[in-house]
Design an enzyme around this catalytic site. Sequence first.
Site, mmCIF file in Angstrom:
data_model
loop_
_atom_site.group_PDB
_atom_site.id
_atom_site.type_symbol
_atom_site.label_atom_id
_atom_site.label_comp_id
_atom_site.label_asym_id
_atom_site.label_seq_id
_atom_site.Cartn_x
_atom_site.Cartn_y
_atom_site.Cartn_z
ATOM 1 N N HIS A 1 0.845 -1.209 0.000
ATOM 2 C CA HIS A 1 0.000 0.000 0.000
ATOM 3 C C HIS A 1 0.871 1.245 0.000
ATOM 4 O O HIS A 1 2.042 1.193 0.388
ATOM 5 C CB HIS A 1 -0.908 0.036 1.237
ATOM 6 C CG HIS A 1 -2.130 -0.805 1.100
ATOM 7 N ND1 HIS A 1 -2.152 -2.135 1.438
ATOM 8 C CD2 HIS A 1 -3.384 -0.511 0.657
ATOM 9 C CE1 HIS A 1 -3.358 -2.638 1.213
ATOM 10 N NE2 HIS A 1 -4.130 -1.674 0.735
ATOM 11 N N LYS B 1 -0.561 4.958 4.458
ATOM 12 C CA LYS B 1 -1.482 4.042 5.144
ATOM 13 C C LYS B 1 -1.006 3.829 6.577
ATOM 14 O O LYS B 1 0.164 3.586 6.830
ATOM 15 C CB LYS B 1 -1.576 2.704 4.394
ATOM 16 C CG LYS B 1 -2.619 1.768 5.008
ATOM 17 C CD LYS B 1 -2.988 0.624 4.079
ATOM 18 C CE LYS B 1 -3.945 -0.352 4.729
ATOM 19 N NZ LYS B 1 -5.256 0.235 5.025
HETATM 20 P P1 NAD Z 1 -6.926 10.062 4.792
HETATM 21 O O1 NAD Z 1 -5.990 10.182 5.958
HETATM 22 O O2 NAD Z 1 -6.521 10.646 3.478
HETATM 23 O O3 NAD Z 1 -8.360 10.698 5.166
HETATM 24 C C1 NAD Z 1 -8.982 10.524 6.392
HETATM 25 C C2 NAD Z 1 -9.866 11.743 6.607
HETATM 26 O O4 NAD Z 1 -10.652 11.529 7.796
HETATM 27 C C3 NAD Z 1 -9.041 13.027 6.826
HETATM 28 O O5 NAD Z 1 -9.532 14.081 6.014
HETATM 29 C C4 NAD Z 1 -9.258 13.320 8.318
HETATM 30 O O6 NAD Z 1 -9.218 14.715 8.617
HETATM 31 C C5 NAD Z 1 -10.667 12.751 8.508
HETATM 32 N N1 NAD Z 1 -11.000 12.547 9.916
HETATM 33 C C6 NAD Z 1 -10.177 12.211 10.932
HETATM 34 N N2 NAD Z 1 -10.861 12.190 12.101
HETATM 35 C C7 NAD Z 1 -12.147 12.500 11.796
HETATM 36 C C8 NAD Z 1 -13.325 12.656 12.572
HETATM 37 N N3 NAD Z 1 -13.308 12.499 13.892
HETATM 38 N N4 NAD Z 1 -14.478 12.989 11.935
HETATM 39 C C9 NAD Z 1 -14.493 13.166 10.590
HETATM 40 N N5 NAD Z 1 -13.402 13.058 9.808
HETATM 41 C C10 NAD Z 1 -12.248 12.732 10.406
HETATM 42 O O7 NAD Z 1 -7.209 8.505 4.638
HETATM 43 P P2 NAD Z 1 -7.821 7.744 3.365
HETATM 44 O O8 NAD Z 1 -6.718 7.194 2.542
HETATM 45 O O9 NAD Z 1 -8.872 8.584 2.744
HETATM 46 O O10 NAD Z 1 -8.512 6.493 4.095
HETATM 47 C C11 NAD Z 1 -9.546 6.685 5.043
HETATM 48 C C12 NAD Z 1 -9.900 5.343 5.656
HETATM 49 O O11 NAD Z 1 -10.467 4.505 4.653
HETATM 50 C C13 NAD Z 1 -8.681 4.574 6.204
HETATM 51 O O12 NAD Z 1 -9.082 3.863 7.363
HETATM 52 C C14 NAD Z 1 -8.341 3.628 5.071
HETATM 53 O O13 NAD Z 1 -7.632 2.482 5.497
HETATM 54 C C15 NAD Z 1 -9.748 3.279 4.616
HETATM 55 N N6 NAD Z 1 -9.861 2.730 3.267
HETATM 56 C C16 NAD Z 1 -10.786 1.763 3.103
HETATM 57 C C17 NAD Z 1 -11.010 1.215 1.871
HETATM 58 C C18 NAD Z 1 -12.080 0.176 1.717
HETATM 59 O O14 NAD Z 1 -12.349 -0.281 0.593
HETATM 60 N N7 NAD Z 1 -12.745 -0.222 2.814
HETATM 61 C C19 NAD Z 1 -10.280 1.675 0.750
HETATM 62 C C20 NAD Z 1 -9.349 2.690 0.938
HETATM 63 C C21 NAD Z 1 -9.146 3.231 2.216
#
Ligand code: NAD
Length: 272
Positions: A156, A160
């Site tokens: 990844h 991550k």
């Molecule tokens: P990222 O760090 O780019 O974004 C996370 C966002 O959440 C940020 O903008 C942050 O400010 C916000 N955030 C943090 N605390 C918060 C709160 N209390 N309330 C609202 N927003 C809040 O991360 P990303 O790459 O966008 O990934 C986000 C999540 O999704 C991770 O856990 C990642 O592993 C997961 N993910 C899941 C899949 C899937 O298919 N299930 C795919 C990709 C990523």
Amino acid sequence: MSEHLTPVIIVGARGRMGRTLIREVTQSEELVLTGAVDRSGGPGRGMDAGQVAGTVDIGVTVTDDLRPRRAVVVDFSLPGATVGNIQRCVEAGVPLVLGTTGIDSQAREALAAAAKTIPIVSDANFSVGIALLSRLAGLAARALGQSWDAEILEIHHKHKRDAPSGTALRLGKAVAKATDRKLADHLCSERSGSAGEPRKEGEIGIVALRGGDSAGEHTLMFLAEGERIELTHRASDRAIFARGALRAARWVESRKPGLYSMADVLGLADLH
Ligand code: NAD
């Protein structure tokens, strides 16, 4: 054009996934964005969600307060936010699509309890390909048995936070379950320091690599004397997760309370 538009609220709107989700919703003829939420502070709060996602203004302001009403909440934020977001959805009686990975046991318990009153689709990976790969993992493990060594390699992007990935763990669980094992009893994710010790029988190995901008690669290997099977999924664009999650949002809108996965959304749950 579909008659009914599914209203969605995106949590984690400023993140990599959040911005991708906003772009996908604005291009969809079946969904409408009614809310965008991110944590307090940082850039983007008070901005139009379209501007945050790099598209045209869409008339939805990014707030720091999740107050869902008549919409499906699609949460791709961070694990610290999960329990609170689940509570908000339960209070409002709205469906939830949860994509956040690395959630702890407290959040998993909250999820199970909430699923008694609202429908939830929770999945560590919303890609269609991974939903199928998870099924194939179980089928292959059952056919091959424990004498084939199972090893999982995942890659990844460098931002991550959790390792190994939720998807790698899920593939490991599928292998373990199909061969009457528990992943927790057989997982090996750290081999350094055990020089001289051979691989333990029945072990299921997971190795995590981090770097660059990889949207996610998973290879499940079954190794035996003289032969090896490799099942690989490569994500080259995180839009696949967003599209899967939004497909789940459409699907979950009219479901009974319960805890569902992407396999349920795709009708793969009963594939044996
Ligand atoms: P990222 O760090 O780019 O974004 C996370 C966002 O959440 C940020 O903008 C942050 O400010 C916000 N955030 C943090 N605390 C918060 C709160 N209390 N309330 C609202 N927003 C809040 O991360 P990303 O790459 O966008 O990934 C986000 C999540 O999704 C991770 O856990 C990642 O592993 C997961 N993910 C899941 C899949 C899937 O298919 N299930 C795919 C990709 C990523």
